[in-house]
Design a protein around this motif. Structure first.
Motif, PDB file in Angstrom:
ATOM      1  N   ARG A 200      68.614  44.576  90.629  1.00 58.68           N
ATOM      2  CA  ARG A 200      68.734  46.206  92.132  1.00 58.68           C
ATOM      3  C   ARG A 200      68.488  47.211  91.549  1.00 58.68           C
ATOM      4  O   ARG A 200      68.273  48.019  92.552  1.00 58.68           O
ATOM      5  CB  ARG A 200      71.143  46.264  91.344  1.00 58.68           C
ATOM      6  CG  ARG A 200      70.919  47.350  92.758  1.00 58.68           C
ATOM      7  CD  ARG A 200      72.872  47.546  93.201  1.00 58.68           C
ATOM      8  NE  ARG A 200      73.080  47.596  91.663  1.00 58.68           N
ATOM      9  CZ  ARG A 200      74.269  47.634  90.775  1.00 58.68           C
ATOM     10  NH1 ARG A 200      73.631  49.162  91.531  1.00 58.68           N
ATOM     11  NH2 ARG A 200      74.896  48.152  89.764  1.00 58.68           N
TER      12      ARG A 200
ATOM     13  N   PHE B 270      75.436  46.045  99.192  1.00 59.40           N
ATOM     14  CA  PHE B 270      75.649  46.405  97.622  1.00 59.40           C
ATOM     15  C   PHE B 270      77.000  47.626  97.881  1.00 59.40           C
ATOM     16  O   PHE B 270      75.297  48.132  98.464  1.00 59.40           O
ATOM     17  CB  PHE B 270      75.141  45.788  97.081  1.00 59.40           C
ATOM     18  CG  PHE B 270      74.901  45.613  95.380  1.00 59.40           C
ATOM     19  CD1 PHE B 270      75.525  44.146  95.223  1.00 59.40           C
ATOM     20  CD2 PHE B 270      75.154  46.468  94.504  1.00 59.40           C
ATOM     21  CE1 PHE B 270      75.824  44.036  93.898  1.00 59.40           C
ATOM     22  CE2 PHE B 270      75.584  46.175  92.734  1.00 59.40           C
ATOM     23  CZ  PHE B 270      76.078  45.171  93.399  1.00 59.40           C
TER      24      PHE B 270
ATOM     25  N   GLU C 129      62.262  43.465  96.758  1.00 59.21           N
ATOM     26  CA  GLU C 129      63.455  42.129  96.530  1.00 59.21           C
ATOM     27  C   GLU C 129      63.688  40.924  94.891  1.00 59.21           C
ATOM     28  O   GLU C 129      62.240  40.936  94.949  1.00 59.21           O
ATOM     29  CB  GLU C 129      63.155  41.088  97.644  1.00 59.21           C
ATOM     30  CG  GLU C 129      63.647  40.075  97.434  1.00 59.21           C
ATOM     31  CD  GLU C 129      63.435  39.074  98.408  1.00 59.21           C
ATOM     32  OE1 GLU C 129      63.479  37.907  98.677  1.00 59.21           O
ATOM     33  OE2 GLU C 129      61.804  38.784  99.565  1.00 59.21           O
TER      34      GLU C 129
ATOM     35  N   GLU D 246      65.998  38.757  92.881  1.00 58.12           N
ATOM     36  CA  GLU D 246      66.523  37.842  92.212  1.00 58.12           C
ATOM     37  C   GLU D 246      66.849  38.008  90.973  1.00 58.12           C
ATOM     38  O   GLU D 246      66.318  37.756  89.963  1.00 58.12           O
ATOM     39  CB  GLU D 246      66.391  36.537  92.086  1.00 58.12           C
ATOM     40  CG  GLU D 246      66.346  35.867  93.962  1.00 58.12           C
ATOM     41  CD  GLU D 246      66.115  34.560  94.436  1.00 58.12           C
ATOM     42  OE1 GLU D 246      66.306  34.139  95.700  1.00 58.12           O
ATOM     43  OE2 GLU D 246      65.401  33.853  93.542  1.00 58.12           O
TER      44      GLU D 246
ATOM     45  N   ALA E 161      73.666  38.799 104.595  1.00 54.45           N
ATOM     46  CA  ALA E 161      73.224  39.672 103.108  1.00 54.45           C
ATOM     47  C   ALA E 161      74.651  40.867 103.179  1.00 54.45           C
ATOM     48  O   ALA E 161      73.939  41.553 104.717  1.00 54.45           O
ATOM     49  CB  ALA E 161      71.652  40.301 103.536  1.00 54.45           C
TER      50      ALA E 161
ATOM     51  N   ARG F  76      71.107  37.988  95.159  1.00 56.35           N
ATOM     52  CA  ARG F  76      69.139  38.398  95.428  1.00 56.35           C
ATOM     53  C   ARG F  76      69.641  39.610  96.078  1.00 56.35           C
ATOM     54  O   ARG F  76      70.647  39.898  96.793  1.00 56.35           O
ATOM     55  CB  ARG F  76      68.506  37.228  96.180  1.00 56.35           C
ATOM     56  CG  ARG F  76      68.385  37.670  97.547  1.00 56.35           C
ATOM     57  CD  ARG F  76      67.226  36.325  98.126  1.00 56.35           C
ATOM     58  NE  ARG F  76      66.793  36.974  99.387  1.00 56.35           N
ATOM     59  CZ  ARG F  76      66.867  37.304 100.851  1.00 56.35           C
ATOM     60  NH1 ARG F  76      68.454  37.118 101.391  1.00 56.35           N
ATOM     61  NH2 ARG F  76      65.771  37.699 100.950  1.00 56.35           N
ATOM     62  N   PHE F  77      68.404  40.228  95.481  1.00 53.22           N
ATOM     63  CA  PHE F  77      68.764  41.911  96.316  1.00 53.22           C
ATOM     64  C   PHE F  77      68.010  42.390  97.013  1.00 53.22           C
ATOM     65  O   PHE F  77      66.784  41.894  96.792  1.00 53.22           O
ATOM     66  CB  PHE F  77      69.144  42.019  95.276  1.00 53.22           C
ATOM     67  CG  PHE F  77      70.569  42.306  93.756  1.00 53.22           C
ATOM     68  CD1 PHE F  77      71.042  42.849  94.019  1.00 53.22           C
ATOM     69  CD2 PHE F  77      69.782  41.131  92.979  1.00 53.22           C
ATOM     70  CE1 PHE F  77      72.825  42.658  93.700  1.00 53.22           C
ATOM     71  CE2 PHE F  77      70.985  40.944  92.184  1.00 53.22           C
ATOM     72  CZ  PHE F  77      72.484  41.641  91.978  1.00 53.22           C
TER      73      PHE F  77
ATOM     74  N   ARG G  74      70.878  33.351  96.261  1.00 52.59           N
ATOM     75  CA  ARG G  74      69.356  33.088  95.492  1.00 52.59           C
ATOM     76  C   ARG G  74      68.757  31.870  97.042  1.00 52.59           C
ATOM     77  O   ARG G  74      69.355  31.268  97.523  1.00 52.59           O
ATOM     78  CB  ARG G  74      68.815  32.719  93.889  1.00 52.59           C
ATOM     79  CG  ARG G  74      69.255  34.116  93.477  1.00 52.59           C
ATOM     80  CD  ARG G  74      69.404  33.481  91.616  1.00 52.59           C
ATOM     81  NE  ARG G  74      71.162  33.010  91.110  1.00 52.59           N
ATOM     82  CZ  ARG G  74      70.977  31.889  90.245  1.00 52.59           C
ATOM     83  NH1 ARG G  74      70.651  33.177  89.466  1.00 52.59           N
ATOM     84  NH2 ARG G  74      71.906  31.705  90.522  1.00 52.59           N
TER      85      ARG G  74
ATOM     86  N   ALA H  55      71.401  41.429  86.244  1.00 51.30           N
ATOM     87  CA  ALA H  55      72.089  42.244  87.473  1.00 51.30           C
ATOM     88  C   ALA H  55      71.852  43.523  88.168  1.00 51.30           C
ATOM     89  O   ALA H  55      71.467  43.854  88.946  1.00 51.30           O
ATOM     90  CB  ALA H  55      73.304  41.646  88.355  1.00 51.30           C
TER      91      ALA H  55
ATOM     92  N   CYS I 134      72.886  42.352  99.466  1.00 52.63           N
ATOM     93  CA  CYS I 134      72.654  41.630  98.540  1.00 52.63           C
ATOM     94  C   CYS I 134      72.715  39.511  99.007  1.00 52.63           C
ATOM     95  O   CYS I 134      73.674  39.761 100.268  1.00 52.63           O
ATOM     96  CB  CYS I 134      73.424  40.954  96.961  1.00 52.63           C
ATOM     97  SG  CYS I 134      75.627  41.443  97.586  1.00 52.63           S
ATOM     98  N   SER I 135      72.157  39.036  98.401  1.00 51.47           N
ATOM     99  CA  SER I 135      72.724  37.456  99.302  1.00 51.47           C
ATOM    100  C   SER I 135      73.017  36.389  98.319  1.00 51.47           C
ATOM    101  O   SER I 135      72.086  36.948  96.869  1.00 51.47           O
ATOM    102  CB  SER I 135      71.922  37.066 100.168  1.00 51.47           C
ATOM    103  OG  SER I 135      70.390  36.888  99.647  1.00 51.47           O
TER     104      SER I 135
ATOM    105  N   PRO J 160      75.682  35.787  94.025  1.00 48.60           N
ATOM    106  CA  PRO J 160      75.420  36.538  95.139  1.00 48.60           C
ATOM    107  C   PRO J 160      74.058  37.217  94.461  1.00 48.60           C
ATOM    108  O   PRO J 160      74.423  38.293  94.272  1.00 48.60           O
ATOM    109  CB  PRO J 160      75.848  36.963  96.046  1.00 48.60           C
ATOM    110  CG  PRO J 160      77.342  36.994  94.608  1.00 48.60           C
ATOM    111  CD  PRO J 160      76.620  36.237  94.136  1.00 48.60           C
TER     112      PRO J 160
END
Length: 231
Positions: free
Chosen positions: A43, A226, A65, A67, A223, A204-205, A192, A39, A189-190, A202
């Motif tokens: 990021r 973060f 983007e 994940e 989203a 996915r960045f 994936r 993670a 973030c959201s 959460p």
């Protein structure tokens, strides 16, 4: 607003680097960068430059983007059920490429954490910066937005396939990632995309407002911000 066919998207670019930055611009990120939890790596890869060198020259784009896929408590991780021939590269050292097929297309991941700990970061989208004409030929598209928005498109545009599975990204040859400036855009973030297991995580960045990120407008609008990286 929809872009006209063939239109090129223009948005603010990063300022020219200083002399010192220019010298180090294409130095590959070391294995120690990737030897952390996925993670964090996912990021911090935002804003870095993904570089591919082929017979056609150099192609390059800014990562916008990603994940993360965890080695523990993540049923969506390919290694969740153990080691196989197809996911073997996930168990290699940090900074190894893991390339897998989905629906006859390719997805590019970067292995994280120590050897034997199967975690990785999926590169979902880049902002194309160099070698765009080559990408257009490979993709059969001349609309810049369509070139690298999504992991399979990104791989097709950069000629990444199974032959690069297991590639050492820290060598600075053929395929690697170089540091870029810290993004000025807020990081969001959201959950994936396209996973059914552990779909609520959460991990996915993405960069806020970037036109090159994949996903639906509704998903991207939902989203969440973060927390910023520590200086």
């Amino acid at each position: 607003m929809d872009e006209a066919p063939g239109a090129r998207v223009t948005h603010p670019r990063q300022p020219p680097p200083s002399d010192a930055e220019a010298r180090d611009a294409w130095t590959p990120l070391p294995a120690t960068f990737y030897d952390r939890d996925p993670a964090t790596v996912a990021r911090e890869l935002l804003g870095a430059h993904l570089i591919r060198v082929t017979r056609e020259g150099r192609q390059r784009g800014r990562i916008v983007e990603t994940e993360a896929y965890l080695s523990r408590d993540d049923a969506a991780c390919h290694a969740a059920r153990g080691r196989t021939r197809k996911n073997d590269s996930m168990f290699a050292g940090p900074g190894t490429a893991y390339v897998y097929a989905i629906h006859s297309r390719w997805c590019f991941n970067i292995v994280t954490e120590p050897r034997g700990t199967p975690s990785a970061v999926l590169v979902r989208a880049i902002d194309p910066l160099e070698g765009i004409a080559v990408m257009e030929v490979r993709r059969g598209r001349n609309r810049t937005l369509d070139l690298t928005r999504g992991p399979a498109r990104c791989c097709e545009a950069l000629a990444i396939d199974r032959r690069l599975d297991g590639w050492n990204l820290c060598r600075g040859q053929r395929l690697w990632v170089a540091a870029g400036e810290r993004p000025r855009e807020p990081v969001l973030c959201s959950p994936r995309i396209g996973v059914t297991a552990a779909a609520e995580l959460p991990l996915r960045f993405l960069l806020s407002g970037c036109p090159y990120v994949s996903g639906s407008g509704r998903l991207n609008r939902s989203a969440l911000p973060f927390p910023p990286l520590e200086k």
